[in-house]
Design a protein around this motif. Structure first.
Motif, PDB file in Angstrom:
ATOM      1  N   ASP A 130       0.840  -1.207   0.000  1.00  0.00           N
ATOM      2  CA  ASP A 130       0.000   0.000   0.000  1.00  0.00           C
ATOM      3  C   ASP A 130       0.870   1.251   0.000  1.00  0.00           C
ATOM      4  N   ILE A 131       1.842   1.268   0.902  1.00  0.00           N
ATOM      5  CA  ILE A 131       2.714   2.432   1.016  1.00  0.00           C
ATOM      6  C   ILE A 131       3.656   2.525  -0.176  1.00  0.00           C
ATOM      7  N   GLY A 132       4.263   1.397  -0.550  1.00  0.00           N
ATOM      8  CA  GLY A 132       5.221   1.408  -1.648  1.00  0.00           C
ATOM      9  C   GLY A 132       4.612   1.836  -2.969  1.00  0.00           C
ATOM     10  N   ASP A 133       3.414   1.350  -3.282  1.00  0.00           N
ATOM     11  CA  ASP A 133       2.738   1.741  -4.520  1.00  0.00           C
ATOM     12  C   ASP A 133       2.481   3.241  -4.530  1.00  0.00           C
ATOM     13  N   CYS A 134       2.023   3.763  -3.406  1.00  0.00           N
ATOM     14  CA  CYS A 134       1.764   5.200  -3.280  1.00  0.00           C
ATOM     15  C   CYS A 134       3.050   5.997  -3.481  1.00  0.00           C
ATOM     16  N   VAL A 135       4.141   5.547  -2.866  1.00  0.00           N
ATOM     17  CA  VAL A 135       5.416   6.259  -2.966  1.00  0.00           C
ATOM     18  C   VAL A 135       5.919   6.279  -4.409  1.00  0.00           C
ATOM     19  N   VAL A 136       5.857   5.148  -5.079  1.00  0.00           N
ATOM     20  CA  VAL A 136       6.355   5.075  -6.450  1.00  0.00           C
ATOM     21  C   VAL A 136       5.539   5.957  -7.380  1.00  0.00           C
ATOM     22  N   ARG A 137       4.229   6.011  -7.167  1.00  0.00           N
ATOM     23  CA  ARG A 137       3.395   6.880  -7.999  1.00  0.00           C
ATOM     24  C   ARG A 137       3.696   8.353  -7.729  1.00  0.00           C
ATOM     25  N   LYS A 138       3.980   8.700  -6.481  1.00  0.00           N
ATOM     26  CA  LYS A 138       4.268  10.089  -6.126  1.00  0.00           C
ATOM     27  C   LYS A 138       5.671  10.516  -6.544  1.00  0.00           C
ATOM     28  N   ALA A 139       6.617   9.591  -6.441  1.00  0.00           N
ATOM     29  CA  ALA A 139       8.019   9.955  -6.663  1.00  0.00           C
ATOM     30  C   ALA A 139       8.714   8.905  -7.528  1.00  0.00           C
ATOM     31  N   PRO A 140       8.289   8.755  -8.780  1.00  0.00           N
ATOM     32  CA  PRO A 140       8.865   7.695  -9.625  1.00  0.00           C
ATOM     33  C   PRO A 140      10.351   7.877  -9.897  1.00  0.00           C
ATOM     34  N   ALA A 141      10.785   9.105 -10.099  1.00  0.00           N
ATOM     35  CA  ALA A 141      12.209   9.332 -10.380  1.00  0.00           C
ATOM     36  C   ALA A 141      13.066   8.976  -9.175  1.00  0.00           C
ATOM     37  N   GLU A 142      12.613   9.362  -7.998  1.00  0.00           N
ATOM     38  CA  GLU A 142      13.361   9.064  -6.775  1.00  0.00           C
ATOM     39  C   GLU A 142      13.387   7.564  -6.500  1.00  0.00           C
ATOM     40  N   ALA A 143      12.263   6.891  -6.801  1.00  0.00           N
ATOM     41  CA  ALA A 143      12.211   5.435  -6.621  1.00  0.00           C
ATOM     42  C   ALA A 143      13.203   4.744  -7.549  1.00  0.00           C
ATOM     43  N   ARG A 144      13.253   5.193  -8.765  1.00  0.00           N
ATOM     44  CA  ARG A 144      14.183   4.630  -9.744  1.00  0.00           C
ATOM     45  C   ARG A 144      15.630   4.877  -9.318  1.00  0.00           C
ATOM     46  N   THR A 145      15.900   6.062  -8.789  1.00  0.00           N
ATOM     47  CA  THR A 145      17.248   6.379  -8.328  1.00  0.00           C
ATOM     48  C   THR A 145      17.675   5.447  -7.204  1.00  0.00           C
ATOM     49  N   LEU A 146      16.746   5.128  -6.305  1.00  0.00           N
ATOM     50  CA  LEU A 146      17.077   4.230  -5.202  1.00  0.00           C
ATOM     51  C   LEU A 146      17.510   2.865  -5.725  1.00  0.00           C
ATOM     52  N   LEU A 147      16.779   2.297  -6.674  1.00  0.00           N
ATOM     53  CA  LEU A 147      17.139   0.981  -7.177  1.00  0.00           C
ATOM     54  C   LEU A 147      18.429   1.007  -7.984  1.00  0.00           C
ATOM     55  N   GLY A 148      18.795   2.183  -8.474  1.00  0.00           N
ATOM     56  CA  GLY A 148      20.056   2.308  -9.193  1.00  0.00           C
ATOM     57  C   GLY A 148      21.251   2.509  -8.282  1.00  0.00           C
ATOM     58  N   ALA A 149      20.981   2.729  -6.995  1.00  0.00           N
ATOM     59  CA  ALA A 149      22.069   2.963  -6.038  1.00  0.00           C
ATOM     60  C   ALA A 149      22.588   1.636  -5.503  1.00  0.00           C
ATOM     61  N   GLU A 150      23.890   1.532  -5.384  1.00  0.00           N
ATOM     62  CA  GLU A 150      24.491   0.311  -4.842  1.00  0.00           C
ATOM     63  C   GLU A 150      24.050   0.110  -3.402  1.00  0.00           C
ATOM     64  N   VAL A 151      23.791  -1.130  -3.046  1.00  0.00           N
ATOM     65  CA  VAL A 151      23.392  -1.462  -1.678  1.00  0.00           C
ATOM     66  C   VAL A 151      24.485  -1.045  -0.699  1.00  0.00           C
ATOM     67  N   ALA A 152      24.060  -0.450   0.419  1.00  0.00           N
ATOM     68  CA  ALA A 152      24.959  -0.046   1.501  1.00  0.00           C
ATOM     69  C   ALA A 152      25.947   1.030   1.069  1.00  0.00           C
ATOM     70  N   SER A 153      25.559   1.857   0.113  1.00  0.00           N
ATOM     71  CA  SER A 153      26.425   2.944  -0.349  1.00  0.00           C
ATOM     72  C   SER A 153      25.911   4.285   0.164  1.00  0.00           C
ATOM     73  N   GLU A 156      22.861   5.258  -1.718  1.00  0.00           N
ATOM     74  CA  GLU A 156      21.631   4.649  -1.231  1.00  0.00           C
ATOM     75  C   GLU A 156      21.011   5.500  -0.122  1.00  0.00           C
ATOM     76  N   GLY A 157      21.838   5.924   0.819  1.00  0.00           N
ATOM     77  CA  GLY A 157      21.331   6.760   1.901  1.00  0.00           C
ATOM     78  C   GLY A 157      20.733   8.056   1.388  1.00  0.00           C
ATOM     79  N   THR A 158      21.394   8.659   0.412  1.00  0.00           N
ATOM     80  CA  THR A 158      20.885   9.902  -0.182  1.00  0.00           C
ATOM     81  C   THR A 158      19.551   9.661  -0.879  1.00  0.00           C
ATOM     82  N   ALA A 159      19.453   8.539  -1.590  1.00  0.00           N
ATOM     83  CA  ALA A 159      18.220   8.216  -2.317  1.00  0.00           C
ATOM     84  C   ALA A 159      17.064   7.968  -1.356  1.00  0.00           C
ATOM     85  N   ILE A 160      17.327   7.294  -0.249  1.00  0.00           N
ATOM     86  CA  ILE A 160      16.262   7.046   0.733  1.00  0.00           C
ATOM     87  C   ILE A 160      15.817   8.354   1.371  1.00  0.00           C
TER      88      ILE A 160
END
Length: 205
Positions: A130-153, A156-160
């Protein structure tokens, strides 16, 4: 609304957590490359059902693990975190080179929620989607940036951090959910994958 402090839960031994998260990312990426055609239908089975969990366990592949981790899959990899990692790997494999998308007009996605009565896993998944779908619809570019960020980098913190306003806006009042970085990535990955697939289908229709 989720308080900011609930979004990132303090985790003990952060160095060990980061290493485990990197291992998970490598493992799920390997699984998708080896068994993606078998895994994808499993991801549409009702979350929290014994059948789905059994299928997921059966498709684990020790060949994707570092040698010192073989035999520890069931102990180290929680089903919900593994699910998120798999959807992230699916997204990166299928859509990472696609043009960024927005999701206005994309119909409601039907997530495979199992019976939530007395099933904590299904209830937790339902809230996360419920929350994730809402977030992706509101902030698709930011969501995409998060998945493009290396884990534990640092990225990643900036994207979150960039997603915090959308996370707060999408949180359901009166329902609390503590979110680690891995959980945030997972609850973004599945909606982003499903919404992107739906948008592509609409565009190509």
């Amino acid at each position: 609304m989720l308080p900011l402090l609930a979004i990132l839960v303090a985790e003990p031994n952060p160095a060990n957590i980061d290493e485990s998260r990197r291992t998970m990312a490598a493992y799920t990426s390997c699984l998708i490359n080896r068994l993606g055609y078998k895994l994808r239908p499993v991801m549409d089975m009702p979350v929290g059902s014994p059948q789905a969990n059994a299928k997921m366990i059966a498709l684990n592949d020790s060949g994707c693990l570092p040698s010192d981790d073989v035999g520890g899959i069931s102990l180290k990899f929680k089903p919900t975190l593994m699910r998120g990692g798999l959807f992230e790997a699916f997204y990166l494999k299928e859509f990472v080179h696609s043009a960024p998308a927005t999701f206005d007009g994309v119909p409601t996605i039907s997530y495979p929620v199992g019976d939530v009565s007395g099933n904590a896993e299904a209830a937790r998944y339902s809230l996360q989607m419920d929350i994730g779908d809402c977030v992706v619809r509101k902030a698709p570019a930011e969501a995409r940036t998060l998945l493009g960020a290396e884990v534990a980098s640092v990225a990643e913190g900036t994207a979150i951090t960039a997603l915090v306003p959308a996370l707060s806006a999408c949180a359901t009042k009166g329902r609390t959910l503590s979110l680690s970085k891995s959980i945030v990535r997972g609850m973004i990955a599945e909606p982003l994958y499903r919404l992107t697939a739906a948008k592509r289908k609409m565009t190509n229709a």
